[in-house]
Scaffold this active site. Structure first.
Site, PDB file in Angstrom:
ATOM      1  N   GLU A  67       0.820  -1.194   0.000  1.00 12.29           N
ATOM      2  CA  GLU A  67       0.000   0.000   0.000  1.00 12.29           C
ATOM      3  C   GLU A  67       0.864   1.257   0.000  1.00 12.29           C
ATOM      4  O   GLU A  67       0.976   1.943  -0.994  1.00 12.29           O
ATOM      5  CB  GLU A  67      -0.927  -0.038   1.218  1.00 12.29           C
ATOM      6  CG  GLU A  67      -2.197   0.711   0.990  1.00 12.29           C
ATOM      7  CD  GLU A  67      -3.255   0.338   2.015  1.00 12.29           C
ATOM      8  OE1 GLU A  67      -2.974  -0.425   2.937  1.00 12.29           O
ATOM      9  OE2 GLU A  67      -4.381   0.841   1.872  1.00 12.29           O
ATOM     10  N   GLU A 310      -9.528  18.992  38.057  1.00 12.36           N
ATOM     11  CA  GLU A 310     -10.509  20.055  38.251  1.00 12.36           C
ATOM     12  C   GLU A 310      -9.881  21.392  38.607  1.00 12.36           C
ATOM     13  O   GLU A 310     -10.353  22.428  38.172  1.00 12.36           O
ATOM     14  CB  GLU A 310     -11.509  19.649  39.341  1.00 12.36           C
ATOM     15  CG  GLU A 310     -12.618  18.797  38.781  1.00 12.36           C
ATOM     16  CD  GLU A 310     -13.740  18.574  39.747  1.00 12.36           C
ATOM     17  OE1 GLU A 310     -13.607  18.942  40.928  1.00 12.36           O
ATOM     18  OE2 GLU A 310     -14.766  18.031  39.319  1.00 12.36           O
TER      19      GLU A 310
END
Lengths: 516, 107
Positions: A67, A310
């Protein structure tokens, strides 16, 4: 169909992280394994990594490309830390470049076969004394020639020849959809001994990669899909959920939560290799509980890791200082490492791998993650669950004590996705709740679950001040705290209920059973 | 325009002494003697004996006929039994003084 009681198929350890675990030892040796996947599912990376891992282990390899041109593969794989060109120079790797050359026009005039290709593969295997061969990808051969039946026959001949050469081969093939036929062009038919599927699913706008061993003829493997990720400088990393769970041990050693009162409520502290979930609404004291947990570890000479999704570093340090804990000193002493990041920066699989790498490198005895809820929306619910399972089992396996926090959506009571999904995975659950009493917000804490231990069942009031959490009296005359609708009950009523309860028990005990 | 440029440089890659190899060589010899008499050079390479040549030229199929000269570079794969396609693939132009019979009848 042959059946043998003792499968005699030998396995080849691939060296690809955790693949050998789900493959129960590796790929079947001297056989060909089909790796099928849609575009972008990681087939080429896998095919190259199969060789790279072999070369690292002193096993030379041959890469047959139909490929991409060899030059492109050399360039693309550099980002994974694989220097193919150098391996070629050292005689550890050989390319068979069978990619189409767009500059040459080819005409077909009569019957032909792929004898030259086979000769080239055999030549390359001989040249570097290869024991591993990767072929990428089979589908691309079909697009180069018009006679599909001839190509199928020739590929079968090559697969047979590979077996005869005594190499272990990986052949990739493309499929059009993630759930459907194994591969296009029916290529699986001639190497159907072993089939692995790579998937790259789009779920709720996030990509989730999974690997599945569909079959290994004549030998065992783990079933089902396992998440994997592709990381720079590492390639494919499989996350074997079940393997980690199996090896989990259980410890009886107690460690301090960093708060004496909480330790008492837990029946003497958390277990060494346990994971505790701290759940509560915003501002109830989750980060404080985590801070205490880390402080308790550092004070005991245990290295601690804080994964904060946080709050920023500065915020965390400032908060800790406010409670009387010196994070910066702990860091300077090498007892604490704070990792702050935006949860959306990468997928959950990548987070898991990153966290595992940090843990492996830093070797902490305690790990706190604040908060899991911040990671909830990074991936799908399934990916999230897998992340928690993966992380939980990983840290338990290392005998690390864990603490995760989870933010509930509503201020009063309620639960969260995090909680309902992972509560079964954690050993202990600590609930932090707001309790509204006479126009005042009080904070309550209860140990909901403590696997393998007795614990205090009361909901205790606590205050936050210098020095952290101060535990107070239980809320004896309030009901409905956990449900989110606290109701003050007349102390007299409480007394009466308890008296009746005691009476009922007393009545059962003696011989006389009173009717209604 | 003719002269050296019109010399055909051909290489035929085959696999061993298979029947297909024989057919291809026979076909090619016939086509060359009919169409390219006196203006071609042919090299035959057995990929089993010389796989590196096949590697360098990135040959997949056998038989493969490569026309290096005159440009453009062309490849014809197959046993060359379809003469018309071979001529089309090689872009064989009639020799300067060739007689009329260059365009074969359609089959």
């Amino acid at each position: 169909m042959t059946t043998t009681d003792h499968p005699a198929v030998e396995k080849l350890r691939t060296g690809i992280s955790s693949l050998d675990i789900i493959a129960k030892g590796g790929l079947p040796k001297n056989r060909t394994t089909l790796i099928s996947g849609t575009a972008g599912s990681g087939k080429t990376v896998f095919a190259v990594q199969f060789l790279a891992a072999g070369i690292a282990n002193g096993e030379p390899g041959v890469f047959v490309t139909f490929e991409e041109a060899a030059a492109d593969i050399r360039a693309n794989m550099r980002s994974f830390g694989w220097d193919l060109a150098q391996w070629e120079e050292e005689g550890k790797l050989a390319f068979v470049d069978a990619s189409p050359d767009p500059h040459i026009e080819t005409f077909e005039a009569g019957a032909f076969d792929l004898g030259a290709l086979l000769a080239r593969v055999e030549n390359a295997v001989k040249k570097v004394k290869a024991t591993r061969v990767s072929v990428d990808s089979l589908g691309a051969v079909f697009s180069q020639f018009s006679d599909q039946a001839m190509v199928r026959g020739e590929l079968f001949r090559i697969a047979t020849a590979l077996k005869a050469m005594g190499v272990t081969a990986v052949l990739t093939a493309e499929r059009t959809e993630d759930h459907g036929p194994v591969a296009r062009f029916g290529v699986e038919e001639f190497i159907a001994d072993n089939v692995m599927i790579l998937r790259n699913l789009l779920e709720d706008e996030t990509r989730r990669r999974t690997i599945e061993i569909l079959k290994f003829r004549g030998c065992d493997h783990q079933k089902g899909e396992f998440p994997f990720t592709i990381v720079p400088k590492g390639g494919v990393i499989v996350i074997p959920l079940s393997a980690m769970q199996l090896s989990m041990r259980s410890s009886n050693i107690r460690i301090s939560s960093g708060n004496k009162d909480l330790d008492e409520m837990c029946g003497g502290g958390f277990f060494r290799d346990s994971v505790t979930l701290v759940s509560g609404a915003t501002g109830t004291g989750k980060t404080l509980t985590v801070t205490q947990f880390l402080q308790g570890g550092a004070a005991n000479g245990e290295k601690c890791l804080l994964l904060a999704f946080e709050e920023s570093r500065d915020q965390l340090v400032r908060n800790a200082t406010g409670w009387g804990f010196d994070f910066e000193k702990m860091e300077r002493d090498g007892m604490l490492r704070v990792v702050c990041d935006y949860p959306d920066l990468s997928g959950l699989e990548d987070w898991l791998v990153t966290i595992q790498q940090i843990i492996t490198e830093f070797k902490p005895r305690r790990v706190a993650l604040d908060s899991l809820s911040a990671l909830e929306n990074v991936g799908t619910l399934k990916a999230f669950r897998e992340f928690v399972i993966g992380l939980t089992s990983f840290i338990k396996h290392q005998e690390i004590t864990g603490m995760f926090t989870s933010t509930t959506g509503s201020l009063m009571g309620g639960d969260s996705i995090t909680e309902s999904n992972i509560s079964t995975l954690t050993d202990s659950i600590v609930l932090l709740r707001y309790v509204e009493m006479f126009g005042e917000m009080k904070r309550g804490l209860t140990v909901l679950k403590m696997r393998g231990s007795a614990h205090d069942k009361a909901i205790r009031e606590f205050t936050i001040g210098k020095g952290g959490m101060q535990m107070g009296r239980p809320f004896r005359n309030v009901t409905g705290i956990i449900g989110g609708a606290p109701m003050h009950v007349n102390p007299g009523d409480v007394e009466r209920v308890w008296t009746q309860y005691d009476k009922a028990i007393d009545r059962r005990r003696p011989e006389s059973i009173s009717g209604t | 325009m003719e002269g050296l440029l019109s010399k055909y440089l051909l290489t035929l890659y085959v696999t061993g002494n298979s029947p297909r190899t024989k057919v291809a060589i026979d076909n090619l010899n016939r086509i060359c003697s009919q169409e390219l008499e006196g203006r071609y050079e042919l090299e035959i390479i057995d990929v089993l004996e010389n796989p590196q040549r096949a590697e360098d030229e990135r040959i997949l199929a056998t038989p493969t006929l490569i026309k290096q000269l005159p440009p453009p570079l062309r490849r014809v794969i197959g046993d060359l039994s379809d003469k018309e396609k071979v001529l089309l693939g090689l872009e064989v132009r009639p020799a300067p003084n060739a007689s009329a019979q260059t365009r074969p009848e359609a089959k």
